[in-house]
Design a protein around this motif. Structure first.
Motif, PDB file in Angstrom:
ATOM      1  N   GLU A 169       0.727  -1.034   0.276  1.00  0.00           N
ATOM      2  CA  GLU A 169       0.245   0.036   0.040  1.00  0.00           C
ATOM      3  C   GLU A 169       0.921   1.384  -0.102  1.00  0.00           C
ATOM      4  O   GLU A 169       0.612   2.378  -0.657  1.00  0.00           O
ATOM      5  CB  GLU A 169      -0.916   0.218   1.116  1.00  0.00           C
ATOM      6  N   ARG A 172       2.228   1.690  -3.715  1.00  0.00           N
ATOM      7  CA  ARG A 172       1.580   1.551  -4.874  1.00  0.00           C
ATOM      8  C   ARG A 172       1.814   2.984  -5.451  1.00  0.00           C
ATOM      9  O   ARG A 172       1.391   2.793  -6.845  1.00  0.00           O
ATOM     10  CB  ARG A 172       0.080   1.349  -4.478  1.00  0.00           C
ATOM     11  N   ARG A 304     -12.813   8.658  18.911  1.00  0.00           N
ATOM     12  CA  ARG A 304     -13.360   9.326  17.639  1.00  0.00           C
ATOM     13  C   ARG A 304     -12.238  10.017  17.050  1.00  0.00           C
ATOM     14  O   ARG A 304     -12.478  10.409  15.611  1.00  0.00           O
ATOM     15  CB  ARG A 304     -14.436  10.302  17.811  1.00  0.00           C
ATOM     16  N   SER A 528     -14.544 -10.331   8.790  1.00  0.00           N
ATOM     17  CA  SER A 528     -14.777  -9.791   7.162  1.00  0.00           C
ATOM     18  C   SER A 528     -14.828  -8.347   7.569  1.00  0.00           C
ATOM     19  O   SER A 528     -14.668  -7.422   6.484  1.00  0.00           O
ATOM     20  CB  SER A 528     -15.886 -10.293   6.634  1.00  0.00           C
ATOM     21  N   GLY A 541      -6.575  -4.709   1.901  1.00  0.00           N
ATOM     22  CA  GLY A 541      -6.025  -3.156   1.952  1.00  0.00           C
ATOM     23  C   GLY A 541      -6.565  -2.466   2.794  1.00  0.00           C
ATOM     24  O   GLY A 541      -6.117  -1.510   3.301  1.00  0.00           O
ATOM     25  N   ALA A 542      -7.982  -2.509   3.133  1.00  0.00           N
ATOM     26  CA  ALA A 542      -8.535  -1.386   4.130  1.00  0.00           C
ATOM     27  C   ALA A 542      -8.162  -1.488   5.454  1.00  0.00           C
ATOM     28  O   ALA A 542      -8.262  -0.597   6.318  1.00  0.00           O
ATOM     29  CB  ALA A 542     -10.202  -1.993   4.083  1.00  0.00           C
ATOM     30  N   ALA A 545      -4.766   0.693   4.754  1.00  0.00           N
ATOM     31  CA  ALA A 545      -4.493   1.908   4.017  1.00  0.00           C
ATOM     32  C   ALA A 545      -4.682   3.255   4.789  1.00  0.00           C
ATOM     33  O   ALA A 545      -4.122   4.257   4.193  1.00  0.00           O
ATOM     34  CB  ALA A 545      -5.488   1.849   2.766  1.00  0.00           C
ATOM     35  N   ASN A 546      -5.594   2.974   5.710  1.00  0.00           N
ATOM     36  CA  ASN A 546      -6.053   4.205   6.638  1.00  0.00           C
ATOM     37  C   ASN A 546      -4.974   4.572   7.635  1.00  0.00           C
ATOM     38  O   ASN A 546      -4.943   5.456   8.399  1.00  0.00           O
ATOM     39  CB  ASN A 546      -7.210   4.129   7.230  1.00  0.00           C
ATOM     40  N   ARG A 549      -0.927   8.583   5.490  1.00  0.00           N
ATOM     41  CA  ARG A 549      -1.462   9.589   4.417  1.00  0.00           C
ATOM     42  C   ARG A 549      -0.241   9.764   3.420  1.00  0.00           C
ATOM     43  O   ARG A 549       0.882   9.551   3.676  1.00  0.00           O
ATOM     44  CB  ARG A 549      -1.779  10.706   5.043  1.00  0.00           C
TER      45      ARG A 549
ATOM     46  N   VAL B 198     -17.961  -7.441  -1.514  1.00  0.00           N
ATOM     47  CA  VAL B 198     -19.371  -7.043  -1.001  1.00  0.00           C
ATOM     48  C   VAL B 198     -19.254  -5.759  -0.661  1.00  0.00           C
ATOM     49  O   VAL B 198     -18.675  -5.106  -0.011  1.00  0.00           O
ATOM     50  CB  VAL B 198     -19.942  -7.951   0.195  1.00  0.00           C
ATOM     51  N   ARG B 200     -20.693  -1.984   1.114  1.00  0.00           N
ATOM     52  CA  ARG B 200     -20.761  -1.685   2.546  1.00  0.00           C
ATOM     53  C   ARG B 200     -22.469  -1.670   2.579  1.00  0.00           C
ATOM     54  O   ARG B 200     -22.873  -1.834   3.831  1.00  0.00           O
ATOM     55  CB  ARG B 200     -20.085  -0.490   2.967  1.00  0.00           C
ATOM     56  N   ALA B 301     -19.185  13.027  13.617  1.00  0.00           N
ATOM     57  CA  ALA B 301     -19.683  12.602  15.063  1.00  0.00           C
ATOM     58  C   ALA B 301     -20.972  11.860  15.190  1.00  0.00           C
ATOM     59  O   ALA B 301     -21.066  11.114  15.989  1.00  0.00           O
ATOM     60  CB  ALA B 301     -19.670  14.007  15.954  1.00  0.00           C
ATOM     61  N   ARG B 304     -22.321   7.540  12.556  1.00  0.00           N
ATOM     62  CA  ARG B 304     -21.166   6.775  13.064  1.00  0.00           C
ATOM     63  C   ARG B 304     -21.539   5.301  12.563  1.00  0.00           C
ATOM     64  O   ARG B 304     -20.461   4.506  12.622  1.00  0.00           O
ATOM     65  CB  ARG B 304     -21.297   6.777  14.583  1.00  0.00           C
ATOM     66  N   GLY B 529      -5.966  14.457   3.951  1.00  0.00           N
ATOM     67  CA  GLY B 529      -6.444  13.417   5.023  1.00  0.00           C
ATOM     68  C   GLY B 529      -5.480  13.639   6.297  1.00  0.00           C
ATOM     69  O   GLY B 529      -5.726  12.737   7.220  1.00  0.00           O
ATOM     70  N   ALA B 530      -4.482  14.430   6.162  1.00  0.00           N
ATOM     71  CA  ALA B 530      -3.348  14.391   7.407  1.00  0.00           C
ATOM     72  C   ALA B 530      -3.701  15.716   8.023  1.00  0.00           C
ATOM     73  O   ALA B 530      -2.837  15.893   8.748  1.00  0.00           O
ATOM     74  CB  ALA B 530      -2.233  14.159   6.809  1.00  0.00           C
ATOM     75  N   ASN B 535     -10.563  14.662   5.806  1.00  0.00           N
ATOM     76  CA  ASN B 535     -10.189  13.246   6.568  1.00  0.00           C
ATOM     77  C   ASN B 535      -9.798  12.229   5.471  1.00  0.00           C
ATOM     78  O   ASN B 535      -9.606  10.933   5.714  1.00  0.00           O
ATOM     79  CB  ASN B 535     -11.265  12.863   7.625  1.00  0.00           C
ATOM     80  N   ALA B 536      -9.653  12.632   4.328  1.00  0.00           N
ATOM     81  CA  ALA B 536      -9.313  11.722   3.275  1.00  0.00           C
ATOM     82  C   ALA B 536      -8.831  12.602   1.988  1.00  0.00           C
ATOM     83  O   ALA B 536      -8.855  13.806   1.900  1.00  0.00           O
ATOM     84  CB  ALA B 536     -10.525  11.055   2.735  1.00  0.00           C
ATOM     85  N   GLY B 541      -5.435   4.676  -2.093  1.00  0.00           N
ATOM     86  CA  GLY B 541      -6.105   3.378  -1.758  1.00  0.00           C
ATOM     87  C   GLY B 541      -6.872   3.540  -0.427  1.00  0.00           C
ATOM     88  O   GLY B 541      -7.973   2.993  -0.300  1.00  0.00           O
ATOM     89  N   ALA B 542      -6.629   4.709   0.537  1.00  0.00           N
ATOM     90  CA  ALA B 542      -7.554   4.694   1.752  1.00  0.00           C
ATOM     91  C   ALA B 542      -8.947   5.058   1.248  1.00  0.00           C
ATOM     92  O   ALA B 542     -10.010   4.832   1.898  1.00  0.00           O
ATOM     93  CB  ALA B 542      -6.919   5.587   2.706  1.00  0.00           C
ATOM     94  N   ALA B 545     -10.591   1.652  -0.189  1.00  0.00           N
ATOM     95  CA  ALA B 545     -10.475   0.228   0.478  1.00  0.00           C
ATOM     96  C   ALA B 545     -11.728   0.041   1.214  1.00  0.00           C
ATOM     97  O   ALA B 545     -12.005  -1.159   1.517  1.00  0.00           O
ATOM     98  CB  ALA B 545      -9.188   0.154   1.080  1.00  0.00           C
ATOM     99  N   ASN B 546     -12.319   1.170   1.964  1.00  0.00           N
ATOM    100  CA  ASN B 546     -13.067   0.995   3.010  1.00  0.00           C
ATOM    101  C   ASN B 546     -14.540   0.827   2.612  1.00  0.00           C
ATOM    102  O   ASN B 546     -15.569   0.802   3.043  1.00  0.00           O
ATOM    103  CB  ASN B 546     -13.117   1.891   4.058  1.00  0.00           C
ATOM    104  N   ARG B 549     -16.006  -4.943   1.302  1.00  0.00           N
ATOM    105  CA  ARG B 549     -15.755  -5.937   2.076  1.00  0.00           C
ATOM    106  C   ARG B 549     -15.208  -7.106   1.200  1.00  0.00           C
ATOM    107  O   ARG B 549     -15.991  -7.455   0.493  1.00  0.00           O
ATOM    108  CB  ARG B 549     -16.402  -6.198   3.347  1.00  0.00           C
ATOM    109  N   ILE B 550     -14.454  -8.038   1.831  1.00  0.00           N
ATOM    110  CA  ILE B 550     -14.320  -9.447   1.176  1.00  0.00           C
ATOM    111  C   ILE B 550     -15.071 -10.453   2.090  1.00  0.00           C
ATOM    112  O   ILE B 550     -14.557 -10.683   3.512  1.00  0.00           O
ATOM    113  CB  ILE B 550     -12.839  -9.586   0.673  1.00  0.00           C
TER     114      ILE B 550
END
Lengths: 557, 557
Positions: A169, A172, A304, A528, A541-542, A545-546, A549, B198, B200, B301, B304, B529-530, B535-536, B541-542, B545-546, B549-550
């Motif tokens: 990751e 990449r 959080r 999962s 990867g998930a 990856a987070n 940054r 799959v 989310r 917040a 969630r 995201g930093a 936040n992204a 990839g991040a 990736a989320n 799921r697999i």
């Protein structure tokens, strides 16, 4: 900030390359032999490892960390062995200050150096795998071979798997790229771009009692490799395996020229609540946790400021429709229920069987015959105490015993739990599994987790009904594993469709040497993240990856 | 659940392959020409696109979606054009029920089919890029060329970039793998493993007023490609660009044999709070948002149950230390401040200049000369109203005007904002940028975002002091961009080190045709995201990736 890889990168580059292939193929591979045989590890390794373990007992664990100087000793061995190891205890402020100070140099060293150092840590741990296995055995209650495998070789495999994903990751994207954009008739626009991999901050790993290394290593090494210093907060009853881990890792870090405070142990005094204090600190940006649903949910709700990865409770389920190998089904499930006395987060709890029975290679088997078959397999495996304890190990804590007592009253006991005297460790608390019959209407009982050697055989109206119960319970409470037995392709497909819908990994017709509660690193995903039992998987990867940054700079060239 | 790719996959496989190469190299690449020239798009495209746009005005937008049948019309064009488009309005329940029902077939179609369909959607949008550009122009206030580029070609590039990451991430593991584990002298253990991707759940995209397509497309297409149906909640003042997007996408989905409710528009009535209702629904598992820090923080917040991706406010900063091209510095920064009247989330706000002045190719320049130089460049670019408005566009909403009024009183105005009459659109609200001098002690003023054509030239004690202010403000409030001007390598390196520490992307010595507020898809990351501004990042990839799921099944073979 230019990266010149540390020589440890070259030393382990082949291992990394092989691991990168493995995670892309997800076939069979393992880097660390799972057999504790002297033919593999040498004639003296076992005795030396045990001696190293024993040298810690009743003394101050040798860990030179920042802190006020007081010590804590909170462990009590399920085997009745007097551990009495005391660990250096520090306040959250001290741990965070020390780790945060170590971050910049580790970040600036770059992915290759970090990988080299992390792989050297794994090599060092592997060189001391018997010591680690003893520490896992006597804190978790696992039998030795399981402690060696799950707590040693497999934990190292899972760590390497996480390292490979982290490296893939982080790399990449190139470290630098030239960008040249055509600009009509004029000169093209040209820039050189540099992409820095930057960590999120301080990472926290909260260990569990039953699998102190296996469940902690993936998060620990994923965070460390991506540049985050890591605070390891062990379970108060399973400190030693992670103390040994931190000790060797700090040695390697220092030898490689880095601040050993990149990895610190955070043992806590009774009732201190150190995990909650650390998890909610603004400097802590990543939390990995394995344990109760209650505390996992608390972390997700309250930590959080951090990316929180949790593995919690679930209701693992087996759907029995029919089988072409009834004896194999009973043997396989019996073994799964017996292993570590059902104290794996992956042990089946609910076995759904049609009330009218099932068709098998031995003809029709009634519901009671199916229950008796599985119970008989468990009984046979555990009949001889000396052999049985090498599978069951010991009961990890009193909560499991209380639950066993309670379970005896909830239904029709097919197989009662027995107390067993451990031949080698008379102080060990050993219990064999219990199996209890329940009606399908008893969802208030089987619809929640009964952690420990407690399983229910549940009489359903039909396989369709079993599938509905599977969807309902796993959808609501989650699961880490599921299994189905059927000779009908369409039933297997329906079970797979249901598993996909509720997001749980499924094993089909296991009758041989693969067990539903075991997952193989580099091939099987563990959890999962798609149902309430966990919010992430080991490892994809998930999962990595987070944890970092990319920060870019660009200059004309 | 076996995947047979839709023919659209083969149709677009080359584009996908090229995009996959681009995200791995991060050099220059673009799939959608950014010039609206008739030589590229044909002689009739511009007129046809404008006509298509005009055909929507004052009428019911043609979108056949589930819903109760009432309509909403909430837009007011910054150009003073009467839009009057009314959109079908549905309740959260209806939108969620329709999208959730569309999920299983889309999930089971597999990554290749989903990519083929998503790429066809981009092709369809590209075929209607002039229509899209008009919709963006007249809702956001961007000038036409910018609306065409940022709202059309670049938005499509960013969408394609997100699709490439999503595809790479979904296919980093094989669909099936054979696993064969040696078992001593016996037969090896053999299993076939199937890895299902799959989604989310239902995804929500909350659009913004200024960049309705550019900021929405990455999340929209990343979620859709990974199997999640998407509800698009546009900003009430910029509905049309996303309505056009959803309309064409639904056509493609239906043509490809899928439920068009995989993508629905969720326009809201005034004060309805539909975004908050949707974002906190248990079915909604992904939220993408661009807008205020206040609402972004609220989403993080409160939503969630979902993975929340936010881009919020920040304080973009320029550190001026010295330059070998003073005229270029002034031209370049002047252009950056003027473009879309500073209403880009990437426009510089704080320009930090040592009070004693800087050394340049034109000799020493005092602090006032630097401020005057940048102001002069803005003045020159905006002197001719007809040419100026093609850069400034119009003011997006009254909040910006209020802020401009307030800014005039906070410091020493170097360049006042001027009202300009738009030659083509007399009803347009056009303002040129203002530049204001402040002392370094005025952090309570410059330490927060002043969204719009408002910049501060801040007198610091030294470049070291500038770097400290940069660290403080960006560390606390975040930023999407930063820039530094210096002839000294060590100053550039110090700025880069500071940028890495506070997690913001840095541009060095921009004096030509690259501007700090522009980022190129496939090469530049937008946001990191930093830091607190987001936040992204778009896109890494991040970011993808989320979103899925697999779920695995395994069978002996």
């Amino acid at each position: 900030m230019t990266e010149t890889p540390h020589p440890l990168y070259a030393k382990h580059a082949d291992t990394l390359a092989r691991a990168l292939t493995a995670i892309a193929e997800r076939g069979y591979w393992s880097a660390y032999p799972e057999s504790p045989s002297p033919r593999i590890y040498g004639e003296t390794a076992a005795a030396e490892g045990e001696a190293a373990f024993r040298s810690y007992l009743g003394g101050d664990f040798p860990l030179d960390q920042p802190g006020a100087g007081d010590r804590v000793a909170t462990e009590a061995s399920p085997f009745g062995v007097d551990l009495g190891v005391s660990y250096p205890h520090a306040a959250a402020d001290e741990l965070i200050a020390a780790t945060a100070a170590a971050l910049p140099a580790w970040r600036d060293a770059g992915p290759q150096t970090r990988l080299g150092v992390c792989l050297e840590i794994l090599a060092r741990l592997h060189a001391n795998i018997f010591e680690l296995a003893n520490a896992v055995q006597f804190t978790s209650g696992q039998a030795f071979v399981m402690a060696f495998q799950a707590g040693g070789a497999h934990a190292l495999d899972r760590a390497l798997e996480a390292l490979a994903y982290a490296y893939a990751e982080m790399t990449r994207h190139p470290g630098t790229a030239d960008w040249e954009k055509p600009a009509g008739k004029g000169d093209p626009l040209r820039m050189t771009k540099t992409f820095h991999v930057v960590p999120r901050g301080v990472a926290l790993v909260i260990g569990c009692n039953t699998f102190p290394t296996w469940n902690s290593y993936p998060g620990l090494f994923a965070s460390l490799a991506t540049g985050n210093p890591v605070i390891v907060k062990p379970h108060p009853r399973a400190v030693l395996p992670l103390a040994v881990t931190v000790k060797y890792a700090r040695e390697v870090l220092a030898e490689a020229g880095f601040d050993p405070n990149l990895l610190v142990l955070a043992p806590e005094a009774a009732g201190e609540g150190l995990a909650s204090t650390l998890a909610t600190r603004p400097e802590v940006k990543i939390v990995d946790f394995t344990g109760s649903t209650e505390y996992g949910d608390w972390l997700e709700a309250n930590a959080r400021q951090a990316a929180v990865y949790t593995e919690k409770a679930g209701v693992n389920t087996v759907i029995v429709d029919s089988t072409g190998d009834f004896a194999g089904l009973c043997r396989n499930l019996g073994f799964s229920l017996t292993l570590y006395s059902g104290q794996m987060c992956t042990t089946p709890q609910n076995i759904l069987v049609p009330a009218e029975g099932i068709s098998t290679d031995q003809g029709h088997k009634s519901f009671d015959e199916v229950a008796a078959g599985i119970a008989g397999a468990v009984g046979k495996i555990t009949a001889d105490p000396a052999r049985g304890v090498e599978l069951t190990g010991a009961i990890v804590n009193d909560g499991v015993l209380t639950r066993l007592d309670e379970a005896a009253g909830v239904g029709d006991v097919v197989l009662p739990s027995r107390e067993v005297t451990h031949p080698a460790h008379p102080g060990a608390v050993v219990r064999t599994p219990t199996i209890i019959k329940l009606g399908a209407d008893r969802a208030e009982t089987y619809g929640r987790e009964w952690f420990g050697p407690i399983s229910f055989v549940i009489a359903t109206d039909s396989t369709a009904h079993s599938l509905q119960i599977f969807r309902d319970t796993v959808g609501e409470r989650g699961a880490l594993t599921a299994a189905v037995y059927s000779t009908e392709e369409k039933v297997l497909d329906a079970a797979e469709a249901a598993a996909v819908d509720v997001g749980v990994h499924l094993s089909c017709n296991l009758t041989g040497g693969v067990f539903v509660n075991q997952s193989a690193a580099f091939s099987d995903f563990h959890a999962s993240g798609a149902n309430p039992a966990a919010n992430a998987a080991l490892t994809d990867g998930a999962y990595v990856a987070n944890r970092f940054r990319i920060v870019q700079s660009r200059r004309h060239h």
